[in-house]
Every structure is written in structure tokens, then in C-alpha cells.
Design an enzyme around this catalytic site. Sequence first.
Site, PDB file in Angstrom:
ATOM      1  N   CYS A 122       0.738  -1.223  -0.021  1.00 35.41           N
ATOM      2  CA  CYS A 122      -0.040  -0.223  -0.295  1.00 35.41           C
ATOM      3  C   CYS A 122       0.811   1.267   0.092  1.00 35.41           C
ATOM      4  CB  CYS A 122      -0.952   0.072   1.282  1.00 35.41           C
ATOM      5  SG  CYS A 122      -1.836  -1.380   1.377  1.00 35.41           S
ATOM      6  N   HIS A 255      -2.889   7.286   2.550  1.00 34.84           N
ATOM      7  CA  HIS A 255      -3.541   5.993   1.820  1.00 34.84           C
ATOM      8  C   HIS A 255      -4.766   5.733   2.516  1.00 34.84           C
ATOM      9  CE1 HIS A 255      -3.839   1.895   1.183  1.00 34.84           C
ATOM     10  NE2 HIS A 255      -3.810   1.352   2.324  1.00 34.84           N
ATOM     11  N   ASN A 285     -10.082   0.194   0.221  1.00 36.35           N
ATOM     12  CA  ASN A 285      -8.679   0.120  -0.012  1.00 36.35           C
ATOM     13  C   ASN A 285      -8.025  -0.507  -1.270  1.00 36.35           C
ATOM     14  OD1 ASN A 285      -5.804  -0.225   0.359  1.00 36.35           O
ATOM     15  ND2 ASN A 285      -6.140  -1.042   2.557  1.00 36.35           N
TER      16      ASN A 285
END
Length: 328
Positions: A122, A255, A285
Site C-alpha cells: 500500500c 493511503h 482500500n
Amino acid sequence: MRQHMPYAKITGSGGCLPPRIVSNDELAAELAGRGIETSDEWIVERTGIRQRHIAAPGVKTSELATEAARLAMQDAGVQAGDVDLIVLATSTPDYVFPSTACLVQANLGIKGGAAFDVQAVCSGFVYALATAEAMIRVGRARTALVIGAEVFSSILDWSDRSTCVLFGDGAGAVVLQASDEPGILAAQLNADGSQMKILCAAGNVSHGKVEGDPFLRMDGQAVFKLAVTSLARSARDVCAQGGVELSDLDWMIPHQANVRILNFLSRKLGVPDEKVVVTLDKHANTSAASVPLALDAARRDGRVRSGDLVLMQGVGGGFTWGSVLARM
């Protein structure tokens, strides 16, 4: 006389989300069919996610990445012949090799220049952006495509309620070009490999068979604690490196992992909620794609404008984290 080192500036962005939108209610109904209980209320309260985009079976990361890159090039007004570097961040590459970046290069008709993948889960886009910036600064490239792209639905265990509700698929891209004006002001990348077990997909293919566990596994509480402390420290460090105060920021694009992490982080740093770009509710996500997708959404709806000071941050498996400070 030593030549002036160019700066690197973001000149365009693009995003691609698969057309299929899966709401929490639809996901809950699907999971109920497998004997797993969840609900829209449970997911929203714990994560802030209301829906996610899921790629159709057979859709590859390179397809989403190609479309996002095409839109970014269009936005920046650059042609295939201008691009001399592609850095693509992904944890779900099409193949073991060639890299997904090489597949995108071929799809876009780009000839020559370097193309490679970056793997920092990520944090991948932030790592890729810092890598491309460094190459432009030393004159190794002039026009880079920096892409974050994932088909995370392909590595989820759909019987694990604690992880399968969190993720979505998508791709985001930016064009980064050599410039006489400062663009990327500072970057800071970090990793702690000793924490690899708190978030991993620890399988691989060996001798034609899957070895280990091919699905994503996560210790949510451990990730939360490490994410908040790491990102807060990284934000302060990168602002100090760039010679700006946290209060100077126009936008924070973290993020998009969990709304609790975003809220906790903005409070800890004293950044007001209205300066934090949130796409988590719509995209879930999307791992390496989350930051470029959020940046593109905020540029296209007119929030992020030329001249704005933007802090982009990633945190992910590895354990990795990092920040890039940019003047748009």
C-alpha cells in the site's frame, strides 16, 4: 560548468475503476450465502467503507493501469514518444515476469526508456513516485508515468470477514516531468521487515504448485498502531525536510485504509478534516492505487489546484511507509 539539476513536477493524473460497484449490502448478501455474517452498519462503523469496485473475472492489473496511464497522459498533454520511464507499483502483477510496467508500455505503444515494477504494497505509489523523482532529478529521465494498480480481489479470502470487506480494485497514475519549477519538494521512505507478519500474502508458485498461503492475512490492531505512529512521524519529517509547517499544507492525501486511521492521523497532526482527501467510502482500500486515485479525484473535482501544497502518504505490508511532499 555543472548543469542545473531539474525539478520533477506532476503535470497530469488519471484513474480507472472497474465498472462493477459492490455496495456493503450486496457484499453482505453474498457473504451470507457462504455463512458469513456482516452488514452495512458493521462495515461503515469499523472502516468508513460504503462500496468498492470489483474487477470482472479475468481482468488484469495491466488493463486498469493502462487506462489510468492513458488518461494521465491525456491530462498532461504528452504523447507515447515523450515517455521515457514507467514505474508501476503493484502487489497483484499479471505475471511473475515480465513486469506489469512492461505490459503497460507495450499497450500504450511506448518505445524505449526504462519500465519496471515496485513492490511496497500500500506504500507502493509513494515509493514509485520518489523513485521516478530521483531519476528525473539526476537526468536519467524527463517524462515518467508513475502508476499504482491493483486487482486485490484476486488475493482475498472471501471467507475471512475481517479482510474481504476492506479492499477494492483500481488504478491511478500521474505524469511526472522534468521542470524548472519545484514540484516534489521532499520524499521519505521507510521499512521494517521484522514486522512482515502483521500484513502479508505469504504464498508463491513453485514447481507449478502454490506454496504457502496465497491469501492476504492481517493483524488489524497491530497494523492500526504501527500505521498511525509511523505516518505521523513521517509527515513531520518530510515537512521539516521540505522546509514547511504542517499548517502550510493545503491537502493531505493519505493511503485510504480505514477511516479510523485517517481521523486519528489528522487529529494527531492537527490537520483539519476538510483538508484531508477521503475516497475510502467509494473506493475502499485499493492498496497501491489508493493515493493516485484520491489525488486524481481531488484534481478533477477542482479541490486540488495548481500551486497547492500536498502531502501524500502510504503505509502497507512489509512493513513499509513513506511520504511525498509536492507543490502541484
